[in-house]
Each structure stands twice: as C-alpha cells, then as structure tokens.
Design a protein around this motif. Structure first.
Motif, PDB file in Angstrom:
ATOM      1  N   ARG A  48       0.729  -1.044  -0.066  1.00 31.61           N
ATOM      2  CA  ARG A  48       0.074   0.085  -0.075  1.00 31.61           C
ATOM      3  C   ARG A  48       0.836   1.384   0.133  1.00 31.61           C
ATOM      4  N   SER A  49       0.959   1.741  -1.095  1.00 27.64           N
ATOM      5  CA  SER A  49       1.946   3.043  -1.233  1.00 27.64           C
ATOM      6  C   SER A  49       1.179   4.020  -2.233  1.00 27.64           C
ATOM      7  N   CYS A  50       1.659   5.075  -2.356  1.00 30.75           N
ATOM      8  CA  CYS A  50       1.193   6.497  -2.893  1.00 30.75           C
ATOM      9  C   CYS A  50       1.251   6.086  -4.478  1.00 30.75           C
ATOM     10  N   PRO A  51       0.493   6.118  -5.279  1.00 25.95           N
ATOM     11  CA  PRO A  51       0.795   5.997  -6.820  1.00 25.95           C
ATOM     12  C   PRO A  51       1.669   7.020  -7.412  1.00 25.95           C
ATOM     13  N   VAL A  52       1.788   8.280  -6.784  1.00 25.20           N
ATOM     14  CA  VAL A  52       2.460   9.549  -7.062  1.00 25.20           C
ATOM     15  C   VAL A  52       4.000   9.350  -6.873  1.00 25.20           C
ATOM     16  N   CYS A  53       4.113   9.411  -5.191  1.00 25.20           N
ATOM     17  CA  CYS A  53       5.366   9.549  -4.849  1.00 25.20           C
ATOM     18  C   CYS A  53       5.818   8.202  -4.137  1.00 25.20           C
ATOM     19  N   ARG A  54       5.058   7.147  -4.091  1.00 25.69           N
ATOM     20  CA  ARG A  54       5.440   5.810  -3.809  1.00 25.69           C
ATOM     21  C   ARG A  54       5.853   5.726  -2.228  1.00 25.69           C
ATOM     22  N   ARG A  55       5.162   6.685  -1.557  1.00 28.22           N
ATOM     23  CA  ARG A  55       5.400   6.638  -0.051  1.00 28.22           C
ATOM     24  C   ARG A  55       4.399   5.464   0.574  1.00 28.22           C
ATOM     25  N   ARG A  56       4.820   4.528   1.394  1.00 26.65           N
ATOM     26  CA  ARG A  56       4.111   3.705   2.045  1.00 26.65           C
ATOM     27  C   ARG A  56       2.900   4.213   2.944  1.00 26.65           C
ATOM     28  N   THR A  57       1.865   3.596   3.288  1.00 28.10           N
ATOM     29  CA  THR A  57       0.928   4.201   4.081  1.00 28.10           C
ATOM     30  C   THR A  57       0.424   2.955   4.906  1.00 28.10           C
ATOM     31  N   SER A  58      -0.106   3.111   6.327  1.00 29.89           N
ATOM     32  CA  SER A  58      -0.356   2.106   6.979  1.00 29.89           C
ATOM     33  C   SER A  58      -1.729   1.926   7.114  1.00 29.89           C
ATOM     34  N   ARG A  59      -2.385   2.875   6.721  1.00 33.30           N
ATOM     35  CA  ARG A  59      -4.032   3.021   6.844  1.00 33.30           C
ATOM     36  C   ARG A  59      -4.728   2.261   5.540  1.00 33.30           C
ATOM     37  N   ARG A  60      -5.496   1.176   5.766  1.00 36.69           N
ATOM     38  CA  ARG A  60      -6.159   0.620   4.734  1.00 36.69           C
ATOM     39  C   ARG A  60      -7.365   1.651   4.137  1.00 36.69           C
ATOM     40  N   ASN A  61      -8.154   2.282   5.011  1.00 36.29           N
ATOM     41  CA  ASN A  61      -9.087   2.954   4.671  1.00 36.29           C
ATOM     42  C   ASN A  61      -8.666   4.865   4.921  1.00 36.29           C
ATOM     43  N   PRO A  62      -8.032   5.348   4.206  1.00 32.17           N
ATOM     44  CA  PRO A  62      -7.726   6.619   4.089  1.00 32.17           C
ATOM     45  C   PRO A  62      -9.113   7.441   4.365  1.00 32.17           C
ATOM     46  N   PRO A  63      -8.896   8.841   5.058  1.00 30.94           N
ATOM     47  CA  PRO A  63      -9.944   9.419   5.194  1.00 30.94           C
ATOM     48  C   PRO A  63     -10.466  10.304   4.077  1.00 30.94           C
TER      49      PRO A  63
END
Length: 471
Positions: A48-63
């Motif tokens: 689970r990473s940002c499609p733009v900057c490829r930074r990983r995110t720990s939240r499955r359901n972002p706000p």
C-alpha cells in the motif's frame, strides 16, 4: 467552473484516472485520489503506497478529503449548468427546435419553423455552417482592419514620442545657437563701447592738455603784469621828479609791450554731440559687419535627411545623415530638397545664392502644397519654377526643360519674384544678365526652393538693408 471557484480544472483531476475526483481521499503524503482508483491500484500493487510518490501508508481506509469533494461537486454542477446553457443556446427560444439556419436580413440564427413564420418569410437564409464561414471571414477582415488601425495608432504614438524628444533636442540646439549669436553681439557691443569710451578719454586728455597749456601761459602773463604793476607803482611814487622823467620812456615802452592773453579758443569743451549723437544708430550701422541681413533663410523642418544646414540656416549641402531625422509632414522624404522659412503671397522679393563649386543644383520657387513623399520633376505643372545645373548644362525647368546657352558659368544667381505680375526671374548677379524668366499667375503662397546633391554648399548671400527718411 463556477464563478466562486478559482482553481483550474487540472487541479481537480485524479492523477490515476485523469478525471474529476469522485469520492476523493487524502493520504498521509498529502496526495489525493478517487477512492475507487486507489483501491484498484493497491489491488495490483504488492504494497500500500502512494501512486505518485510511492510513499507507504499504514491505513487501509484513508480519510475522505471533504474540502476537495466539495470543490469537485461545485465544479461538476457548474459544468452541468454550462452544458445545459450551451444546449439551450442551440435551441430556438420560441419553438424549441434546433437552430440550423441563419437569417441574413435579421442577422440572427433561426430554426426551420422560424423560416416559415411571418417574421422571416421571404428573408434570405443560409445553413449555419455556410453563414458561420461567411461571418468568420468578415470577422477576420474586420480583425485585420482593426489590427492595421492599431498598428497605425502605435506608429502615431511612437512618432509622437519621437517628436517630443526631437522638440527637446531642437530647443536645446536652438538655445545654444541663440546664446552663441548673442555672445558675438555682446562681444561686438563690448568692443564698440570700449572704442567709444576710449575716444571720450582721448578727447578729454587733448582738451585738458590744451586748457592746462593755456593756463600756464596765462600764469606767466599774470606774473609779468604783476611785476610791471609793481615797478609802475614804484616809478609813480612822489620821490625824485628827475628820476621819474628819466625812466618814463623805458617804463611806457615796457607797458606797451605787455599783451592781454586771449580767452579760451572755441572748441575747448568736450564735443558731446560727436560722442552721443545717434550713438545707437551708428553702432547699428557698424553692427551689420557681425549681424548681416538675409532676406531668405532655410527651414530645417523641410530639409531632406541627407541635407546638412549651417547653424545660421544660410547654407545647405549634401551629406550622409549623422542621426535619424524625424519624419514630420513638412519634410521632403524622397529627394534632397528644402524650402525657405518665409513664404510670399504679395509684393516683390529677391535673394542671391552663391553656387561657387557646386555643379548639381536646382534653385527657384515652389508652392507650399508640393508633394514631399514622392519624387516629381521641379516644373510649373507640379508647382515649381526653377533653374537647374546638372552635368554642366543649365536648364530652365519648363515642360520640356529649356536648355540655356550661356557665355560663362554664373556663380551668383539672383532669384527675383514679382508676385502681382506673376514673374520669376533668374539673373547672373556679376554680369547683370537675365538667364530666364517664368510667367505665371500664382494661386497660393510660394516659398524659396533648394535642391542639391553636391557636398559643396549653396550659400545665401546677405543684403544691405536700406534706411529711408520720412518727412
């Protein structure tokens, strides 16, 4: 977009689907995406990473990004309104039919029902595409006209700006030349004043010396008379009668030899009238040496850019322009010509031009209205009355030119104008012979005319002004 929004449409597009955000969510890296687009991306990704900057995110359901969703909803509503308005614009407001025709008479788009109505019956109608093509052509032509007019206005403004600058340069140049000429006059008057005062001092010294010499002689006579009187007093004293009689003859001879000194001779005083009588007039007469009178001077505002004029505007010659010359309406632009600064519409006038060494010239008169942006012959039919020297041949510029057979080469040409009689004469000043005479009834003011392509100058010569006494 709606009028309340200021963001461009590209800022409201999802980086994945490139369409307006639908249910946008916000990742911790501050990038936003459509919720469905982000879920599909994560389904095909190993993390689970940002499609733009490829930074990983720990939240499955972002706000959800509520602010962005509100902006997108407002934009969508505005676009829907615009599309509805555009669709309405393509329909006839009266009949609800699609606008397919253009009424040439009323200059309005109409539908097929309008064409058969009384309002447009018998009017010439064209299909919208054909009419639009014609109107577009007219708009392009109108646009071209406006662009040309704008270019002309910009040129006028640029010329006005150049004119303002040129006026400042002219004013500075004129002021400097005025100061130079007045400096010469001041110097002349200073020298004249110095000479006049010197003459006063010289006469004063002469008269003082004469009176002093007279005073010395008179003083000597006074001493002589005083001595004789003293002796007479002694001789006449009642002493020895015999002595008186013995000295009487010698004493009387001494008395008779005395002569009374005459009064001061005429002219002993300062000759005030010689120094002060008509002083200013006499100075003015002398001033003609440094302040010659020219009946005609040149007008710099008419001179072609390749002509160079002297500072006192009495000589003209051909030269390459050192600086760009302002293109004003009075200026000759096609040929090396110039006019005099004074026009004549009555009376008789004359001036002399020294052409020594110049082998390419045209001299005479011209109407004020002669063309200045076209190269035309200097002949009467075009408003010129001139004499020409070119290739060693003298010609009167008639139609066709008249070749003049002359015994020599005139160096000083006198141009004479009799406006009432309608005559323009050219004379050899040195020989006193007439070279040619034009006869013409003048219809407007005429000006002295000059043309040359020689680097040797044409020079106007000064004339002696006359002073007449009125009874």
């Amino acid at each position: 977009m709606s009028s309340g929004l200021s963001l461009p449409e590209e800022d409201l597009c999802c980086p994945v689907c490139c369409d307006i955000f639908r249910d946008p969510i916000l990742l911790s890296c501050s990038h936003s995406f459509c919720r469905a687009c982000l879920q599909r991306f994560w389904e095909t990704s190993t993390a689970r990473s940002c499609p733009v900057c490829r930074r990983r995110t720990s939240r499955r359901n972002p706000p959800a990004n509520l602010a962005l969703r509100n902006l997108c909803d407002a934009f969508a509503q505005g676009r829907a309104h615009r599309e509805a308005a555009e669709a309405a614009r393509q329909l006839c407001a009266q009949h609800g039919e699609k606008l397919k025709l253009f009424c040439q008479d009323d200059q309005l788009p109409i539908c097929v029902v309008c064409q058969t109505s009384k309002a447009h019956k018998g009017h010439e109608c064209l299909p919208l595409e054909e009419a639009a093509s014609d109107c577009r052509a007219e708009l392009i032509a109108a646009l071209k006209t406006l662009q040309d007019q704008l270019a002309a206005l910009n040129k006028i403004k640029s010329n006005a700006d150049m004119t303002l600058q040129h006026i400042k340069v002219q004013a500075q140049s004129i002021s400097k030349r005025i100061k130079d000429q007045f400096l010469k006059l001041h110097q002349f008057l200073f020298e004249e004043e110095k000479a006049a005062l010197l003459a006063v001092r010289k006469e004063e010294e002469e008269k003082v010396q004469m009176v002093k010499e007279k005073a010395v002689v008179t003083a000597e006579r006074i001493d002589s008379f005083s001595e004789t009187i003293r002796r007479l007093q002694q001789e006449a004293a009642p002493a020895n009668d015999l002595t008186v009689l013995q000295n009487f003859k010698a004493t009387m001879e001494r008395v008779q030899c005395l002569e009374l000194e005459g009064e001061l001779a005429a002219g002993s005083l300062m000759d005030e009238s010689r120094h002060l009588g008509n002083l200013r007039f006499r100075v003015w007469e002398q001033m003609r040496r440094v302040a010659p009178y020219f009946p005609v001077t040149l007008d710099p505002n008419t001179a072609h850019p390749c002509l160079s004029l002297s500072d006192d505007l009495t000589a003209v010659q051909y030269s390459s322009p050192a600086v760009e010359i302002l293109s004003n309406p009075e200026r000759f632009r096609m040929s090396a010509e110039a006019l005099g600064c004074t026009g004549f519409c009555a009376g008789t006038h004359s001036w002399v031009v020294d052409t020594t060494g110049n082998e390419d010239w045209i001299l005479g008169l011209a109407y004020r209205s002669v063309q200045r942006n076209a190269e035309i012959s200097a002949r009467p039919k075009n408003g010129f009355w001139t004499l020409c020297l070119r290739d060693g041949v003298y010609r009167a510029m008639t139609s066709p030119p008249t070749v003049l057979t002359l015994s020599g080469k005139p160096k000083r040409i006198t141009i004479e104008l009799d406006w009432e009689e309608g005559e323009v004469s050219f004379r050899d000043q040195e020989e006193g012979t007439t070279l040619y005479t034009f006869t013409q009834s003048f219809a407007e003011t005429v000006f002295p005319y000059f043309y040359t392509q020689s680097t040797l100058p044409l020079r106007l010569l000064p004339q002696t002004p006359s002073v007449t006494k009125k009874d």
